[in-house]
Design a protein around this motif. Sequence first.
Motif, PDB file in Angstrom:
ATOM      1  N   ARG A 112     -15.007  47.464  24.664  1.00  0.00           N
ATOM      2  CA  ARG A 112     -15.937  48.531  24.277  1.00  0.00           C
ATOM      3  C   ARG A 112     -16.057  48.607  22.755  1.00  0.00           C
ATOM      4  NH1 ARG A 112     -13.340  51.195  28.458  1.00  0.00           N
ATOM      5  NH2 ARG A 112     -11.947  52.279  27.030  1.00  0.00           N
ATOM      6  N   LEU A 113     -14.914  48.555  22.075  1.00  0.00           N
ATOM      7  CA  LEU A 113     -14.913  48.642  20.621  1.00  0.00           C
ATOM      8  C   LEU A 113     -15.656  47.457  20.001  1.00  0.00           C
ATOM      9  CD1 LEU A 113     -14.047  49.942  17.972  1.00  0.00           C
ATOM     10  CD2 LEU A 113     -11.856  48.738  18.196  1.00  0.00           C
ATOM     11  N   LEU A 114     -15.388  46.258  20.471  1.00  0.00           N
ATOM     12  CA  LEU A 114     -16.066  45.083  19.927  1.00  0.00           C
ATOM     13  C   LEU A 114     -17.575  45.173  20.153  1.00  0.00           C
ATOM     14  CD1 LEU A 114     -13.515  42.307  20.912  1.00  0.00           C
ATOM     15  CD2 LEU A 114     -14.034  43.130  18.603  1.00  0.00           C
ATOM     16  N   LEU A 174     -18.919  47.339  17.482  1.00  0.00           N
ATOM     17  CA  LEU A 174     -18.828  46.750  16.151  1.00  0.00           C
ATOM     18  C   LEU A 174     -19.786  45.588  15.934  1.00  0.00           C
ATOM     19  CD1 LEU A 174     -14.949  46.735  15.626  1.00  0.00           C
ATOM     20  CD2 LEU A 174     -16.622  48.408  14.797  1.00  0.00           C
ATOM     21  N   LYS A 175     -20.439  45.103  16.979  1.00  0.00           N
ATOM     22  CA  LYS A 175     -21.317  43.940  16.847  1.00  0.00           C
ATOM     23  C   LYS A 175     -22.379  44.122  15.778  1.00  0.00           C
ATOM     24  CE  LYS A 175     -21.034  41.311  20.974  1.00  0.00           C
ATOM     25  NZ  LYS A 175     -21.527  40.782  22.149  1.00  0.00           N
ATOM     26  N   THR A 194     -15.207  48.328   9.218  1.00  0.00           N
ATOM     27  CA  THR A 194     -14.263  49.045  10.074  1.00  0.00           C
ATOM     28  C   THR A 194     -12.905  48.356  10.024  1.00  0.00           C
ATOM     29  OG1 THR A 194     -16.053  49.706  11.565  1.00  0.00           O
ATOM     30  CG2 THR A 194     -13.819  49.886  12.421  1.00  0.00           C
ATOM     31  N   VAL A 195     -11.864  49.162   9.878  1.00  0.00           N
ATOM     32  CA  VAL A 195     -10.488  48.684   9.976  1.00  0.00           C
ATOM     33  C   VAL A 195      -9.959  49.176  11.316  1.00  0.00           C
ATOM     34  CG1 VAL A 195      -8.151  48.803   9.031  1.00  0.00           C
ATOM     35  CG2 VAL A 195     -10.123  48.785   7.480  1.00  0.00           C
ATOM     36  N   VAL A 196      -9.405  48.268  12.114  1.00  0.00           N
ATOM     37  CA  VAL A 196      -8.902  48.612  13.441  1.00  0.00           C
ATOM     38  C   VAL A 196      -7.411  48.306  13.513  1.00  0.00           C
ATOM     39  CG1 VAL A 196      -9.091  48.177  15.926  1.00  0.00           C
ATOM     40  CG2 VAL A 196     -11.149  48.048  14.475  1.00  0.00           C
ATOM     41  N   ALA A 197      -6.633  49.314  13.908  1.00  0.00           N
ATOM     42  CA  ALA A 197      -5.217  49.110  14.196  1.00  0.00           C
ATOM     43  C   ALA A 197      -5.100  48.794  15.684  1.00  0.00           C
ATOM     44  CB  ALA A 197      -4.417  50.364  13.861  1.00  0.00           C
ATOM     45  N   LEU A 198      -4.622  47.606  16.001  1.00  0.00           N
ATOM     46  CA  LEU A 198      -4.453  47.209  17.398  1.00  0.00           C
ATOM     47  C   LEU A 198      -3.052  47.570  17.875  1.00  0.00           C
ATOM     48  CD1 LEU A 198      -6.116  43.674  17.287  1.00  0.00           C
ATOM     49  CD2 LEU A 198      -7.105  45.802  18.167  1.00  0.00           C
ATOM     50  N   GLY A 200     -12.095  34.439  15.805  1.00  0.00           N
ATOM     51  CA  GLY A 200     -13.078  34.489  14.732  1.00  0.00           C
ATOM     52  C   GLY A 200     -13.086  35.797  13.957  1.00  0.00           C
ATOM     53  N   ALA A 201     -12.386  36.806  14.450  1.00  0.00           N
ATOM     54  CA  ALA A 201     -12.327  38.092  13.743  1.00  0.00           C
ATOM     55  C   ALA A 201     -11.312  37.997  12.606  1.00  0.00           C
ATOM     56  CB  ALA A 201     -11.925  39.205  14.702  1.00  0.00           C
ATOM     57  N   GLN A 202     -11.493  38.825  11.624  1.00  0.00           N
ATOM     58  CA  GLN A 202     -10.558  38.877  10.497  1.00  0.00           C
ATOM     59  C   GLN A 202      -9.325  39.663  10.937  1.00  0.00           C
ATOM     60  OE1 GLN A 202     -11.880  40.992   6.926  1.00  0.00           O
ATOM     61  NE2 GLN A 202     -11.575  39.000   5.969  1.00  0.00           N
TER      62      GLN A 202
END
Length: 177
Positions: free
Chosen positions: A63-65, A68-69, A74-78, A94-96
């Motif tokens: 959902r989050l990805l 973000l498309k 955005t900084v995401v804490a996983l 491919g994500a940072q």
Amino acid sequence: MFLVGFMGAGKSRVGRALARRLGWRFVDLDRRVEAHAGRSIARMFRESGEAAFRQAETAGLKRLLGELKDSSGTVVALGGGVSAQAENRRLLRGAQTVFLDVPAGTLWERCRGERGKRPLVEDEASFLRLYDSRRPHYAAAGMRVEAADRSAKELAAEIVEKLGFTQGSTTGKRERL
């Protein structure tokens, strides 16, 4: 940008500081999963088990990805277990990603008193085994930052410097000062 690392590494704390420094939005995936489920992670583990939680976590990441498309900044804490799941690693390809690396003993000291809050904190031996099994996945991140005994502000500054971002950058591209 996605922060990865074991429980207790400071992903949420550093993520908030990093987002402030860059002028970006901050998202904590664990908090989003809890909000969507209407219960805490500890309660999900107790009532539904780890497998059900991991499914909810992956659904939350998807959902989050999707959100973000069409945006950046955005900084995401996983959560600590996100990188350990093959489907999540595929989704994040491919994500940072930035690995907040903290020695296992330091993580144990930070987490051992949170047994009720952190469902996978049982005893030191199982904690260290879990850490050892997950560490290779964290180490595959695009960047590694030694995060023990450093403030969130210091870590945010180092990440910004290493990535070459300027304050307020929303392009996700390297921008030199």
